[in-house]
Design a protein around this motif. Structure first.
Motif, PDB file in Angstrom:
ATOM      1  N   VAL A  13       0.888  12.471   4.225  1.00 45.44           N
ATOM      2  CA  VAL A  13      -0.311  11.417   4.531  1.00 45.44           C
ATOM      3  C   VAL A  13       0.613  10.676   4.394  1.00 45.44           C
ATOM      4  O   VAL A  13      -0.143   9.742   3.040  1.00 45.44           O
ATOM      5  N   LEU A  14       0.030   9.010   5.237  1.00 43.10           N
ATOM      6  CA  LEU A  14       0.121   8.478   4.940  1.00 43.10           C
ATOM      7  C   LEU A  14      -1.768   7.726   4.856  1.00 43.10           C
ATOM      8  O   LEU A  14      -2.778   7.522   5.606  1.00 43.10           O
ATOM      9  N   LEU A  15      -2.301   6.965   4.313  1.00 40.57           N
ATOM     10  CA  LEU A  15      -3.521   6.777   4.384  1.00 40.57           C
ATOM     11  C   LEU A  15      -3.799   5.255   5.209  1.00 40.57           C
ATOM     12  O   LEU A  15      -4.455   5.003   4.923  1.00 40.57           O
ATOM     13  N   GLY A  16      -2.621   4.815   5.312  1.00 43.82           N
ATOM     14  CA  GLY A  16      -2.828   3.513   5.749  1.00 43.82           C
ATOM     15  C   GLY A  16      -3.156   2.142   5.317  1.00 43.82           C
ATOM     16  O   GLY A  16      -3.326   2.162   3.651  1.00 43.82           O
ATOM     17  N   LEU A  17      -4.153   1.511   5.525  1.00 44.88           N
ATOM     18  CA  LEU A  17      -4.319   0.289   5.104  1.00 44.88           C
ATOM     19  C   LEU A  17      -6.053  -0.097   5.075  1.00 44.88           C
ATOM     20  O   LEU A  17      -6.335  -0.876   4.352  1.00 44.88           O
ATOM     21  N   SER A  18      -6.695   0.281   5.764  1.00 47.40           N
ATOM     22  CA  SER A  18      -8.192   0.890   5.810  1.00 47.40           C
ATOM     23  C   SER A  18      -8.546   1.643   6.347  1.00 47.40           C
ATOM     24  O   SER A  18      -7.879   2.517   6.898  1.00 47.40           O
TER      25      SER A  18
END
Length: 311
Positions: A13-18
């Protein structure tokens, strides 16, 4: 890239930037603009160099290959990041994650070596001008490009050979927008201290050795140029400025990550954006603005097309 039976994690799972919807829309608009501009800019450099006989020299051959690497680097993670801005649950398969790690380190390692080759080209051109055409022939340039890709791929394989067989059996959240090697290693269900040291040593050595080689080369070149007073030296200094600017902006974040690779701060995520998304834009901007030959070739190409449309 098959993982062992101990590995039960099939995706990350990629939490991303925001998590902010407004920020994600802003980032999408910003990074999609940077992405498209980077692609078009690097393609433009390749087209200009291949279509202008005045740019048929080793320096521009290496520059066109640098643009090709930047096109590759623009596409290993950025398109998925842009799509993920509209996806609530951002995931990537185990195989996709390993592929991102492999591609990133291949492209970055290749670019490092190619920058060293470009510095060597400038060293011969300025410090040994009478021997330039003899030393810097097309065969040597092709060898430089081959070595750059070989080093990049071997560097990447050395990382992946150990990472792919790590036991991933629980945590699967990567606090980034792509599979960053140190963050993925931390998710393994084992003591990863030795793996971390190995990663630091591998990446740190190639980064610092290339950077030191570049610093020494450009220092010698600048000293040589300083002792000459001519229009040719002024032109050489302008070209060197472009080269040195690219080197500093490329190696700055890279060395930072490998000095503190497993102690991440919140700002590191945005440095990763600069490194993976913005760096490929540096070459077309810097070289098109700083290099008179490239600007002249751009004007000639534009005039040629304008005249063909009029006719």
């Amino acid at each position: 890239m098959a993982h062992t039976n101990e590995s039960v994690v099939s995706e990350f799972v990629l939490l991303g930037l925001s998590n902010s919807r407004e920020l994600q829309l802003f980032f999408f608009a910003l990074f999609s603009t940077v992405y498209v501009t980077s692609l078009l800019g690097n393609i433009m450099i390749i087209v200009i160099i291949s279509s202008d006989s005045h740019l048929n020299s080793p320096m521009y051959f290496l520059l066109s290959n640098l643009s090709f690497i930047d096109i590759c680097q623009s596409n290993f993670a950025t398109p998925k990041m842009l799509v993920d801005f509209f996806v609530e649950h951002k995931t990537i398969t185990f195989e996709g994650c390993m592929a991102q790690i492999f591609l990133l380190h291949s492209f970055v390692g290749s670019e490092m070596m190619l920058l060293v080759a470009m510095a060597y080209d400038r060293f011969i051109a300025i410090c040994k001008p009478l021997h330039y055409s003899t030393i810097m022939n097309r065969r040597l340039c092709i060898i430089f490009v081959f070595i750059s890709w070989a080093v990049g791929i071997l560097h990447s394989v050395s990382h992946l050979a150990f990472t792919v067989d790590l036991p991933f059996c629980g945590p699967n959240e990567v606090d980034s927008f792509f599979c960053d090697l140190p963050l993925v290693i931390e998710l393994a269900c084992m003591d990863t201290y030795e793996m971390e040291i190995m990663t630091l040593t591998n990446s740190g050595l190639i980064s610092l050795s290339c950077f030191l080689a570049l610093v020494i080369s450009y220092a010698i070149i600048l000293i040589t140029v300083r002792h000459r007073s001519s229009s040719g030296s002024a032109k050489a200094l302008s070209t060197l400025t472009a080269h040195i600017t690219v080197v500093i902006l490329f190696f700055g974040p890279c060395i930072y990550f490998y000095i503190w690779p497993f102690s991440r701060l919140s700002v590191d995520k945005f440095l990763s954006v600069f490194y993976t998304v913005c760096t490929p834009l540096l070459n077309p901007i810097i070289y098109s603005l700083r290099n008179e030959d490239v600007k002249s070739a751009m004007r000639m190409l534009r005039n040629r097309h304008v005249n063909s449309w009029k006719n």
